[in-house]
Design a protein around this motif. Structure first.
Motif, PDB file in Angstrom:
ATOM      1  N   LYS A 258       4.520  -0.506  -7.319  1.00 14.07           N
ATOM      2  CA  LYS A 258       4.334   0.190  -6.050  1.00 14.07           C
ATOM      3  C   LYS A 258       3.124  -0.348  -5.299  1.00 14.07           C
ATOM      4  CE  LYS A 258       3.678   4.813  -4.063  1.00 14.07           C
ATOM      5  NZ  LYS A 258       3.519   6.266  -4.365  1.00 14.07           N
ATOM      6  N   ALA A 259       1.991  -0.512  -6.022  1.00 10.98           N
ATOM      7  CA  ALA A 259       0.767  -1.010  -5.390  1.00 10.98           C
ATOM      8  C   ALA A 259       0.954  -2.445  -4.914  1.00 10.98           C
ATOM      9  CB  ALA A 259      -0.401  -0.927  -6.370  1.00 10.98           C
ATOM     10  N   LEU A 260       1.628  -3.260  -5.729  1.00 12.59           N
ATOM     11  CA  LEU A 260       1.865  -4.649  -5.344  1.00 12.59           C
ATOM     12  C   LEU A 260       2.722  -4.724  -4.091  1.00 12.59           C
ATOM     13  CD1 LEU A 260       1.547  -7.642  -5.959  1.00 12.59           C
ATOM     14  CD2 LEU A 260       3.514  -7.474  -7.507  1.00 12.59           C
ATOM     15  N   GLY A 261       3.746  -3.885  -4.028  1.00  8.29           N
ATOM     16  CA  GLY A 261       4.593  -3.857  -2.840  1.00  8.29           C
ATOM     17  C   GLY A 261       3.823  -3.428  -1.609  1.00  8.29           C
ATOM     18  N   THR A 262       2.932  -2.459  -1.766  1.00  4.63           N
ATOM     19  CA  THR A 262       2.107  -1.992  -0.642  1.00  4.63           C
ATOM     20  C   THR A 262       1.243  -3.123  -0.102  1.00  4.63           C
ATOM     21  OG1 THR A 262       2.019   0.241  -1.578  1.00  4.63           O
ATOM     22  CG2 THR A 262       0.347  -0.326   0.051  1.00  4.63           C
ATOM     23  N   VAL A 263       0.662  -3.895  -1.006  1.00  5.97           N
ATOM     24  CA  VAL A 263      -0.191  -5.020  -0.605  1.00  5.97           C
ATOM     25  C   VAL A 263       0.628  -6.077   0.125  1.00  5.97           C
ATOM     26  CG1 VAL A 263      -1.539  -6.977  -1.456  1.00  5.97           C
ATOM     27  CG2 VAL A 263      -1.907  -4.695  -2.414  1.00  5.97           C
ATOM     28  N   LEU A 264       1.740  -6.482  -0.463  1.00  3.76           N
ATOM     29  CA  LEU A 264       2.508  -7.604   0.087  1.00  3.76           C
ATOM     30  C   LEU A 264       3.157  -7.260   1.423  1.00  3.76           C
ATOM     31  CD1 LEU A 264       4.110  -9.085  -3.151  1.00  3.76           C
ATOM     32  CD2 LEU A 264       1.981  -9.688  -2.001  1.00  3.76           C
ATOM     33  N   ARG A 265       3.455  -5.984   1.653  1.00  2.00           N
ATOM     34  CA  ARG A 265       4.005  -5.604   2.943  1.00  2.00           C
ATOM     35  C   ARG A 265       2.955  -5.702   4.050  1.00  2.00           C
ATOM     36  NH1 ARG A 265       6.905  -1.962  -0.280  1.00  2.00           N
ATOM     37  NH2 ARG A 265       5.321  -0.319  -0.036  1.00  2.00           N
ATOM     38  N   ALA A 266       1.683  -5.673   3.651  1.00  2.52           N
ATOM     39  CA  ALA A 266       0.596  -5.747   4.639  1.00  2.52           C
ATOM     40  C   ALA A 266       0.132  -7.183   4.873  1.00  2.52           C
ATOM     41  CB  ALA A 266      -0.582  -4.896   4.159  1.00  2.52           C
TER      42      ALA A 266
END
Length: 344
Positions: A258-266
């Motif tokens: 979840k955290a990795l996805g949040t980062v990569l979307r930004a």
């Protein structure tokens, strides 16, 4: 008669004894003084491993003892007689041939460098004793001590010191690159007073932002953040370099999905494509698995179209992404592993 394997009708094979267990058995077969002499030449971690293995093999069977002896004999056959005491014999021959002074000059240039015994002995000291040295000696000597310690020991040793001294030691340690013999000699004098002993050594490449970052990651979150803030007041560039080393691009593997996805979307897609170009397939798959199929295919296409990508471009892209990570962590949007057990 040995028990037979009911399925195959064969005697079960002996399980190979582990190297540390074999060494422990051999040590226990020796006289106490002989075993102690051998242990003196080992590193602290090796002594700890052997001590544990000696307890584990205290009730070794006759078969295990036989395996340990067999292993020793086999390994010993590969040791050339030339290698035993070679250093002493070579030095004696050169001394007799050209005299002590010339021999010292020749051997200093060609002989393998000895390990820094004084620095190695620091790793045997109690954390409290190390902390006392850091508090009482000149900060430059303290920085040298800090840099050669195992990161978690260094973090505990610095934890009880005055805030100003903490920042000064970390700054000096981060600025270290190679250390001249004179500095090592100063440290040896300090260790001699502490009954540690040592010998003259050559330049040692130690310290720097990377080593300090490892120490900072072991410190409690509040302490590491306070130290970084203090460092920024004295050397903003160096403090930033340490922060960058504390959580590098490869550490994205430690984030949950979840955290990795949040980062990569930004992150900008083109920038991510360049950053991933410098990693392995496992890292690429891990990152792209957090994205939509369309987004991941777009990035894969961009990576395929890239031919030669400069290492500097990859590094810059990765640093830019890690800046986003640190900003999001500071804002509480994601949680990252960092300094000490309470750093989340």
């Amino acid at each position: 008669m040995a028990d037979l394997d009911p399925a195959l009708g064969l005697a079960p094979a002996k399980s190979a004894i582990e190297g540390s267990a074999a060494a422990a058995i051999l040590l226990m077969l020796l006289d106490e003084g002989e075993a102690a002499t051998i242990l003196k030449h080992l590193a602290p971690e090796e002594v700890r491993q052997l001590a544990k293995a000696m307890f584990d093999t205290a009730n070794a069977s006759e078969a295990q003892i036989e395996q340990a002896l067999d292993r020793f004999v086999v390994r010993s056959r590969s040791v050339s007689a030339f290698g035993v005491g070679a250093d002493v014999r070579i030095r004696t021959v050169i001394n007799q041939a050209v005299g002590n002074v010339r021999a010292d000059n020749i051997l200093a240039a060609v002989a393998p460098q000895s390990s820094a015994a004084s620095l190695e002995m620091l790793r045997w000291m109690d954390v409290e004793a190390i902390s006392a040295l850091l508090a009482s000696e000149h900060p430059q000597v303290g920085a040298l001590i800090l840099s050669v310690l195992v990161p978690d020991v260094a973090a505990r040793a610095i934890e009880t010191l005055d805030e100003i001294l903490q920042a000064d030691l970390v700054l000096r340690a981060a600025q270290l690159t190679s250390v001249p013999v004179a500095a090592i000699e100063d440290l040896e004098a300090v260790l001699a007073r502490a009954n540690i002993g040592g010998q003259r050594v050559a330049k040692q490449t130690i310290g720097g932002p990377s080593d300090v970052a490892k120490i900072m990651k072991k410190m409690p979150k509040q302490l590491s953040e306070r130290t970084i803030r203090a460092l920024k007041k004295q050397d903003k560039v160096l403090a930033q370099a340490i922060e960058e080393e504390m959580f590098i691009f490869e550490n994205l593997r430690d984030l949950d999905k979840k955290a990795l996805g949040t980062v990569l979307r930004a992150v900008d897609a083109a920038q991510l494509a360049v950053a991933l170009k410098g990693t392995d397939d496992e890292m690429v798959d891990l990152c792209l698995a957090t994205m939509s199929q369309r987004a991941s295919e777009t990035i894969r296409d961009e990576m395929t179209e890239m031919t030669m990508v400069k290492r500097t471009d990859v590094d810059e892209a990765q640093k830019a992404i890690m800046l986003v990570v640190r900003q999001m962590a500071a804002a509480g949007d994601i949680m990252i592993a960092g300094a000490g057990d309470d750093y989340v």
